[in-house]
Write a protein that holds these residues in place. Structure first.
Motif, PDB file in Angstrom:
ATOM      1  N   GLU A   1      10.961  -5.381   9.204  1.00  0.00           N
ATOM      2  CA  GLU A   1      12.539  -5.229   9.145  1.00  0.00           C
ATOM      3  C   GLU A   1      12.949  -3.683   9.407  1.00  0.00           C
ATOM      4  OE1 GLU A   1      12.957  -6.320   5.032  1.00  0.00           O
ATOM      5  OE2 GLU A   1      13.149  -8.537   5.437  1.00  0.00           O
ATOM      6  N   LEU A   2      12.226  -2.855   9.208  1.00  0.00           N
ATOM      7  CA  LEU A   2      12.550  -1.584   9.584  1.00  0.00           C
ATOM      8  C   LEU A   2      12.466  -1.138  11.052  1.00  0.00           C
ATOM      9  CD1 LEU A   2      12.872   1.630   9.113  1.00  0.00           C
ATOM     10  CD2 LEU A   2      10.533   2.075   9.202  1.00  0.00           C
ATOM     11  N   PHE A   3      11.471  -1.982  11.640  1.00  0.00           N
ATOM     12  CA  PHE A   3      11.469  -1.855  13.192  1.00  0.00           C
ATOM     13  C   PHE A   3      12.236  -2.299  13.759  1.00  0.00           C
ATOM     14  CE2 PHE A   3       6.363  -1.723  13.366  1.00  0.00           C
ATOM     15  CZ  PHE A   3       6.391  -0.272  12.512  1.00  0.00           C
ATOM     16  N   GLU A   4      13.201  -3.662  13.238  1.00  0.00           N
ATOM     17  CA  GLU A   4      14.121  -4.333  13.700  1.00  0.00           C
ATOM     18  C   GLU A   4      15.353  -3.456  13.618  1.00  0.00           C
ATOM     19  OE1 GLU A   4      13.799  -8.185  11.977  1.00  0.00           O
ATOM     20  OE2 GLU A   4      12.642  -8.869  13.697  1.00  0.00           O
ATOM     21  N   ARG A   5      15.516  -2.910  12.653  1.00  0.00           N
ATOM     22  CA  ARG A   5      16.681  -1.859  12.185  1.00  0.00           C
ATOM     23  C   ARG A   5      16.788  -0.774  13.244  1.00  0.00           C
ATOM     24  NH1 ARG A   5      15.465  -2.604   6.875  1.00  0.00           N
ATOM     25  NH2 ARG A   5      14.615  -0.692   6.653  1.00  0.00           N
ATOM     26  N   LEU A   6      15.477  -0.156  13.718  1.00  0.00           N
ATOM     27  CA  LEU A   6      15.670   0.686  14.676  1.00  0.00           C
ATOM     28  C   LEU A   6      15.692   0.198  15.940  1.00  0.00           C
ATOM     29  CD1 LEU A   6      12.794   2.851  12.896  1.00  0.00           C
ATOM     30  CD2 LEU A   6      15.163   3.435  12.870  1.00  0.00           C
ATOM     31  N   GLY A   7      15.727  -0.963  16.365  1.00  0.00           N
ATOM     32  CA  GLY A   7      15.895  -1.393  17.547  1.00  0.00           C
ATOM     33  C   GLY A   7      14.934  -2.240  18.429  1.00  0.00           C
ATOM     34  N   PHE A   8      13.901  -2.226  17.757  1.00  0.00           N
ATOM     35  CA  PHE A   8      12.580  -3.043  18.319  1.00  0.00           C
ATOM     36  C   PHE A   8      12.885  -4.494  18.090  1.00  0.00           C
ATOM     37  CE2 PHE A   8      11.410   1.251  17.377  1.00  0.00           C
ATOM     38  CZ  PHE A   8      10.372   1.591  18.350  1.00  0.00           C
ATOM     39  N   GLU A   9      12.388  -5.208  19.085  1.00  0.00           N
ATOM     40  CA  GLU A   9      12.338  -6.812  18.750  1.00  0.00           C
ATOM     41  C   GLU A   9      10.943  -7.320  18.585  1.00  0.00           C
ATOM     42  OE1 GLU A   9      12.466  -8.582  23.069  1.00  0.00           O
ATOM     43  OE2 GLU A   9      14.203  -7.396  22.781  1.00  0.00           O
ATOM     44  N   PHE A  10      10.788  -8.385  17.732  1.00  0.00           N
ATOM     45  CA  PHE A  10       9.779  -9.011  17.460  1.00  0.00           C
ATOM     46  C   PHE A  10       9.187  -9.747  18.706  1.00  0.00           C
ATOM     47  CE2 PHE A  10       7.358 -12.761  16.049  1.00  0.00           C
ATOM     48  CZ  PHE A  10       6.266 -12.265  15.203  1.00  0.00           C
ATOM     49  N   ALA A  11       7.807  -9.456  19.365  1.00  0.00           N
ATOM     50  CA  ALA A  11       7.330  -9.784  20.545  1.00  0.00           C
ATOM     51  C   ALA A  11       6.031 -10.569  20.009  1.00  0.00           C
ATOM     52  CB  ALA A  11       7.219  -8.853  21.452  1.00  0.00           C
ATOM     53  N   GLY A  12       5.732 -11.099  19.005  1.00  0.00           N
ATOM     54  CA  GLY A  12       4.544 -12.030  19.031  1.00  0.00           C
ATOM     55  C   GLY A  12       3.827 -11.446  17.520  1.00  0.00           C
ATOM     56  N   GLY A  13       2.503 -11.920  17.515  1.00  0.00           N
ATOM     57  CA  GLY A  13       1.745 -11.471  16.283  1.00  0.00           C
ATOM     58  C   GLY A  13       0.343 -11.372  16.808  1.00  0.00           C
ATOM     59  N   ASN A  14      -0.237 -10.842  15.672  1.00  0.00           N
ATOM     60  CA  ASN A  14      -1.757 -10.788  15.690  1.00  0.00           C
ATOM     61  C   ASN A  14      -2.528 -11.639  14.751  1.00  0.00           C
ATOM     62  OD1 ASN A  14      -1.887  -8.117  17.395  1.00  0.00           O
ATOM     63  ND2 ASN A  14      -0.589  -7.300  15.674  1.00  0.00           N
ATOM     64  N   PHE A  15      -3.607 -11.721  15.180  1.00  0.00           N
ATOM     65  CA  PHE A  15      -4.425 -12.703  14.314  1.00  0.00           C
ATOM     66  C   PHE A  15      -5.745 -12.165  14.210  1.00  0.00           C
ATOM     67  CE2 PHE A  15      -1.406 -15.397  16.235  1.00  0.00           C
ATOM     68  CZ  PHE A  15      -0.579 -16.274  15.139  1.00  0.00           C
ATOM     69  N   VAL A  16      -6.494 -12.124  13.006  1.00  0.00           N
ATOM     70  CA  VAL A  16      -7.606 -11.709  12.697  1.00  0.00           C
ATOM     71  C   VAL A  16      -8.715 -12.519  12.357  1.00  0.00           C
ATOM     72  CG1 VAL A  16      -8.894  -9.765  11.606  1.00  0.00           C
ATOM     73  CG2 VAL A  16      -6.580  -9.343  12.420  1.00  0.00           C
ATOM     74  N   GLN A  17     -10.095 -12.340  12.810  1.00  0.00           N
ATOM     75  CA  GLN A  17     -10.943 -13.307  11.962  1.00  0.00           C
ATOM     76  C   GLN A  17     -12.123 -12.355  11.740  1.00  0.00           C
ATOM     77  OE1 GLN A  17     -13.365 -16.079  14.473  1.00  0.00           O
ATOM     78  NE2 GLN A  17     -12.583 -17.485  13.145  1.00  0.00           N
ATOM     79  N   ARG A  18     -12.451 -12.103  10.612  1.00  0.00           N
ATOM     80  CA  ARG A  18     -13.771 -11.241  10.406  1.00  0.00           C
ATOM     81  C   ARG A  18     -15.083 -11.828  10.743  1.00  0.00           C
ATOM     82  NH1 ARG A  18     -12.671  -8.691   4.496  1.00  0.00           N
ATOM     83  NH2 ARG A  18     -10.736  -7.865   4.839  1.00  0.00           N
ATOM     84  N   LEU A  19     -15.865 -11.038  11.345  1.00  0.00           N
ATOM     85  CA  LEU A  19     -17.330 -11.266  11.743  1.00  0.00           C
ATOM     86  C   LEU A  19     -18.516 -10.739  11.167  1.00  0.00           C
ATOM     87  CD1 LEU A  19     -16.461 -11.627  15.650  1.00  0.00           C
ATOM     88  CD2 LEU A  19     -16.521 -13.487  13.976  1.00  0.00           C
ATOM     89  N   ASN A  20     -19.467 -11.158  10.971  1.00  0.00           N
ATOM     90  CA  ASN A  20     -20.734 -10.476  10.475  1.00  0.00           C
ATOM     91  C   ASN A  20     -20.380  -9.958   8.858  1.00  0.00           C
ATOM     92  OD1 ASN A  20     -22.030 -11.244  12.640  1.00  0.00           O
ATOM     93  ND2 ASN A  20     -21.108  -9.474  13.631  1.00  0.00           N
ATOM     94  N   GLY A  21     -19.998 -10.561   8.052  1.00  0.00           N
ATOM     95  CA  GLY A  21     -19.837 -10.317   6.782  1.00  0.00           C
ATOM     96  C   GLY A  21     -18.244 -10.231   6.254  1.00  0.00           C
TER      97      GLY A  21
END
Length: 163
Positions: free
Chosen positions: A143-163
């Motif tokens: 929300e802060l980023f959007e208030r500062l004029g940034f636009e949502f452009a996607g997302g990150n996905f994470v999968q832990r490996l080895n532990g």
């Protein structure tokens, strides 16, 4: 905004990282790692010291900013410019953006981002990419980023490996 918060915010300044702040920056980055989704990983102080040196030395391609109130570092932003993979134009990205919990809701993050924007523009970057990978207050941060004029452009996905 209350007058006491306004007064407090007016004392927040953004400055480049300097060697005299090394201990505070190291502590701040340790705190960020412990609070974040990266807490499962070990904190390598020697590695962080090396990164601090790199950011303080390579100021044309790397941006290292501290939000300071009085003599206390309350936030940090580390970013860089690089070429896009498909052309020689520059893009600026953050690697670290962190404000200590007691200073969230002040202008610390706003001032860090505004200073990063100026730095990126001065280097000819075509855009800035800010990420939210720590898992800390992701909704509020977005929300802060959007208030500062940034636009949502996607997302990150994470999968832990080895532990």
């Amino acid at each position: 905004m209350t007058s006491s918060r306004g007064t407090s915010d007016s004392r927040i300044r953004v400055v480049p990282w300097i060697d005299a702040d090394r201990g505070q920056l190291l502590g701040l980055l340790r705190r960020m790692q412990e609070e974040s989704r990266y807490a499962f990983l070990p904190f390598d102080a020697a590695r962080v010291e090396s990164e601090l040196d790199l950011y303080m030395r390579e100021t044309q391609r790397r941006c290292a900013l501290a939000a300071v109130r009085g003599d206390t570092v309350i936030g940090a932003l580390a970013g860089y410019v690089t070429e896009y993979a498909f052309c020689s134009e520059l893009v600026a990205s953050d690697q670290i953006l962190y404000v200590v919990p007691r200073s969230r809701g002040t202008l610390a993050a706003v001032r860090l981002i505004e200073a990063f924007r100026r730095w990126a523009r001065d280097r000819g970057a075509r855009e800035i990419v800010l990420g939210i990978m720590t898992g800390v207050d992701t909704r509020r941060t977005g929300e802060l980023f959007e208030r500062l004029g940034f636009e949502f452009a996607g997302g990150n996905f994470v999968q832990r490996l080895n532990g």
